[in-house]
Design an enzyme around this catalytic site. Structure first.
Site, PDB file in Angstrom:
ATOM      1  CB  CYS A 109      51.657 169.752  -2.077  1.00 36.92           C
ATOM      2  SG  CYS A 109      52.923 171.031  -2.102  1.00 36.92           S
ATOM      3  CB  CYS A 136      55.374 168.466  -5.188  1.00 37.15           C
ATOM      4  SG  CYS A 136      54.758 167.900  -3.582  1.00 37.15           S
ATOM      5  CB  CYS A 191      57.999 170.078  -2.937  1.00 38.91           C
ATOM      6  SG  CYS A 191      56.662 171.055  -2.219  1.00 38.91           S
ATOM      7  CB  CYS A 240      45.770 177.059  10.498  1.00 43.45           C
ATOM      8  SG  CYS A 240      45.164 178.637   9.931  1.00 43.45           S
TER       9      CYS A 240
HETATM   10 ZN   LIG Z   1      54.803 169.614  -2.019  1.00 46.24          ZN
END
Ligand SMILES: [Zn+2]
Length: 188
Positions: free
Chosen positions: A102, A105, A153, A173
């Site tokens: 991510c 985070c 997050c 997606c």
């Molecule tokens: Zn995150």
């Protein structure tokens, strides 16, 4: 022959791996047992020096702090549920071994083995690292869609559809701007 029919034929012929660009080394995933193994063993694709946080290590920041930390497009996608323009993410063409984390985070969300070429212009995956995402129904368009977000997050990543390749039939997606690629070997 329809496109779906052609695709089905190619899948049956076992050439899916070459189509997705995962290379000759990639093992085709035949059944859900293979998916379960991929989900269990994703750390094999993680760079040795990468300190991966856990989904339970919640990261909550004020909006102003997110705006400061994130690139403008990542902020728009992750914190405002925006969508990047199709075909714009450099991660569409990312074919190296590694893990996608991510961008908000660092939580690992997909391994490179889970990626496939959907032809949509967004990085697409047929399964996820277990526990990485939470989902909710999104009514922004006429038809309800399943939105998914980072478990750590809360950042928005994309939508999951049911027109992915077998055996999961899922298409996660993902906005490339919501991801960061950590190659197993070498530099990002
Ligand atoms: Zn995150």
């Amino acid at each position: 022959m329809t496109r779906r029919g052609l695709l089905g034929g190619l899948l049956a012929a076992g050439v899916w791996g070459s189509l997705t660009g995962r290379g000759a080394a990639a093992q085709p995933v035949k059944d859900m047992k293979g998916i379960a193994e991929m989900q269990k063993n994703w750390r094999a694709l993680l760079a040795g020096d990468f300190k991966a946080p856990l989904p339970t290590e919640e990261l909550k920041l004020a909006d102003a702090e997110w705006r400061k930390r994130l690139a403008p497009l990542a902020y728009e996608v992750l914190r405002k549920e925006g969508t990047e323009r199709a075909g714009t993410s450099p991660l569409n063409g990312e074919k190296r071994e590694g893990v996608f984390v991510c961008a908000g985070c660092d939580l690992p969300v997909f391994s490179s083995a889970m990626k496939y070429e959907s032809g949509t212009g967004w990085p697409s995956f047929f399964t996820t690292i277990p526990g990485a995402f939470g989902t909710k129904t999104d009514y922004k368009l006429f038809l309800p869609r399943t939105e998914y977000h980072c478990q750590r997050c809360g950042g928005h990543h994309g939508h999951v559809f049911e027109d992915g390749p077998p055996p999961t039939g899922q298409r996660w997606c993902n906005n490339g701007a919501a991801l960061r690629f950590v190659p197993k070997v070498g530099k990002a």
